[in-house]
Design a protein around this motif. Structure first.
Motif, mmCIF file in Angstrom:
data_model
loop_
_atom_site.group_PDB
_atom_site.id
_atom_site.type_symbol
_atom_site.label_atom_id
_atom_site.label_comp_id
_atom_site.label_asym_id
_atom_site.label_seq_id
_atom_site.Cartn_x
_atom_site.Cartn_y
_atom_site.Cartn_z
ATOM 1 N N LEU A 150 124.634 -70.069 134.515
ATOM 2 C CA LEU A 150 123.538 -69.836 135.449
ATOM 3 C C LEU A 150 122.275 -70.501 134.914
ATOM 4 O O LEU A 150 121.903 -70.300 133.758
ATOM 5 N N LEU A 151 121.618 -71.273 135.751
ATOM 6 C CA LEU A 151 120.368 -71.932 135.376
ATOM 7 C C LEU A 151 119.231 -70.987 135.719
ATOM 8 O O LEU A 151 118.845 -70.846 136.888
ATOM 9 N N ASP A 152 118.715 -70.309 134.712
ATOM 10 C CA ASP A 152 117.733 -69.245 134.899
ATOM 11 C C ASP A 152 116.335 -69.848 134.841
ATOM 12 O O ASP A 152 115.778 -70.066 133.762
ATOM 13 N N ALA A 153 115.770 -70.119 136.017
ATOM 14 C CA ALA A 153 114.519 -70.857 136.112
ATOM 15 C C ALA A 153 114.009 -70.770 137.542
ATOM 16 O O ALA A 153 114.685 -70.228 138.420
ATOM 17 N N THR A 154 112.822 -71.297 137.775
ATOM 18 C CA THR A 154 112.372 -71.473 139.149
ATOM 19 C C THR A 154 113.272 -72.520 139.807
ATOM 20 O O THR A 154 113.986 -73.266 139.129
ATOM 21 N N TRP A 155 113.230 -72.596 141.136
ATOM 22 C CA TRP A 155 114.116 -73.518 141.831
ATOM 23 C C TRP A 155 113.839 -74.965 141.420
ATOM 24 O O TRP A 155 114.766 -75.738 141.166
ATOM 25 N N SER A 156 112.581 -75.351 141.312
ATOM 26 C CA SER A 156 112.261 -76.732 140.924
ATOM 27 C C SER A 156 112.720 -77.014 139.498
ATOM 28 O O SER A 156 113.230 -78.099 139.197
ATOM 29 N N GLU A 157 112.568 -76.035 138.597
ATOM 30 C CA GLU A 157 113.039 -76.206 137.227
ATOM 31 C C GLU A 157 114.562 -76.302 137.180
ATOM 32 O O GLU A 157 115.122 -77.108 136.429
ATOM 33 N N ALA A 158 115.229 -75.464 137.974
ATOM 34 C CA ALA A 158 116.692 -75.449 137.959
ATOM 35 C C ALA A 158 117.267 -76.787 138.420
ATOM 36 O O ALA A 158 118.258 -77.271 137.866
ATOM 37 N N ARG A 159 116.673 -77.400 139.428
ATOM 38 C CA ARG A 159 117.152 -78.707 139.889
ATOM 39 C C ARG A 159 116.996 -79.759 138.783
ATOM 40 O O ARG A 159 117.879 -80.599 138.579
ATOM 41 N N LYS A 160 115.883 -79.706 138.066
ATOM 42 C CA LYS A 160 115.687 -80.637 136.958
ATOM 43 C C LYS A 160 116.713 -80.383 135.860
ATOM 44 O O LYS A 160 117.286 -81.340 135.297
ATOM 45 N N MET A 161 116.962 -79.128 135.550
ATOM 46 C CA MET A 161 117.948 -78.798 134.524
ATOM 47 C C MET A 161 119.333 -79.298 134.919
ATOM 48 O O MET A 161 120.086 -79.815 134.087
ATOM 49 N N PHE A 162 119.681 -79.152 136.179
ATOM 50 C CA PHE A 162 120.995 -79.581 136.650
ATOM 51 C C PHE A 162 121.150 -81.095 136.526
ATOM 52 O O PHE A 162 122.197 -81.592 136.104
ATOM 53 N N ARG A 163 120.090 -81.836 136.859
ATOM 54 C CA ARG A 163 120.153 -83.301 136.825
ATOM 55 C C ARG A 163 120.128 -83.848 135.406
ATOM 56 O O ARG A 163 120.709 -84.899 135.146
ATOM 57 N N ARG A 164 119.460 -83.159 134.495
ATOM 58 C CA ARG A 164 119.180 -83.726 133.180
ATOM 59 C C ARG A 164 119.957 -83.044 132.051
ATOM 60 O O ARG A 164 119.511 -83.026 130.910
#
Length: 257
Positions: free
Chosen positions: A142-156
């Motif tokens: 689970l990417l535990d972050a704000t939505w904008s942060e989570a998208r960055k985490m998923f890509r990077r």
């Protein structure tokens, strides 16, 4: 014994150069474990459910410090919860060890439209007790972050690229009330974990997570508004009902450090 999220929070605080002040939160003394003021502490209510499935939290930098973070609730309930801070330029070796552990089948939980179609799955294998074999245990990332942060985490996060992406399709809207979101299909981390446990056939854990979130929300909002806790209210009755029947406690969980 401190769980993975509390250990991550302690490590993050040790690196801080100034106190973390939660935006919009109450400024009084807080319990170190449940993050609530002592008069509204809910540590005595903490449940623990034996599960075959595990949870791996990848947490944005200050997420463990936020009193409204619900990754704490997952770690309270699910014994095999692992937590790691996310950074673009470096990766915790313990995270890579966990992802490579042959006992686990990791799933990155994220909307399928952001992944290549061949990576996307919408189901997980049921518990071994229902299959009669000993296949890998599901591990929900689970990417535990704000939505904008989570998208960055998923890509990077290239180490996530080989893993299947579990795309959830819930038929309900979020009940989370402690942070604002303009969309009803954005769920808090604890709600996402409950949805995952449902797919894994871990229904006691699913119901416990849902009820525990309701209790936490009740305590937090009543503390913020300086109102007493309704200890026999609907939220607390729901939690008691969810935990009346407990499965056998699992063996000592594997530690990654």
């Amino acid at each position: 014994m401190p769980h993975a999220v509390s250990l991550l929070r302690a490590a993050r605080l040790a690196r801080s150069t100034k106190p973390f002040l939660a935006r919009g939160g109450f400024k009084r003394e807080r319990c170190a474990d449940c993050r609530l003021v002592p008069s509204h502490c809910m540590c005595a209510l903490r449940p623990s459910v034996a599960t075959r499935a595990g949870v791996c939290l990848l947490m944005a930098d200050i997420e463990p410090l936020k009193p409204t973070n619900t990754g704490w609730l997952i770690a309270d309930v699910v014994a095999d919860t692992f937590a790691f801070g996310w950074a673009r330029t470096e990766t915790d070796p313990a995270l890579l060890t966990l992802l490579g552990d042959p006992q686990w089948q990791p799933y990155v939980v994220f909307p399928g439209q952001y992944a290549a179609p061949e990576r996307v799955v919408r189901t997980v294998q049921p518990p071994a007790s229902l299959r009669g074999d000993a296949d890998k245990r599901p591990l929900f990332i689970l990417l535990d972050a704000t939505w904008s942060e989570a998208r960055k985490m998923f890509r990077r996060s290239p180490y996530l690229d080989p893993l299947p992406v579990l795309s959830l399709e819930p038929d309900q809207i979020s009940q989370y009330k402690l942070r604002r979101s303009g969309r009803d299909d954005h769920f808090c981390t604890s709600e996402v974990a409950a949805l995952c446990m449902n797919l894994a056939g871990e229904h006691v854990a699913e119901q416990t997570l849902e009820a525990y979130l309701a209790v936490f929300t009740h305590h937090y909002l009543h503390a913020k508004n300086q109102q007493p806790v309704a200890w026999d209210g609907p939220a607390h009755r729901r939690l008691r009902a969810a935990t009346e029947e407990r499965p056998v406690e699992p063996a000592e969980p594997v530690r990654y450090a």
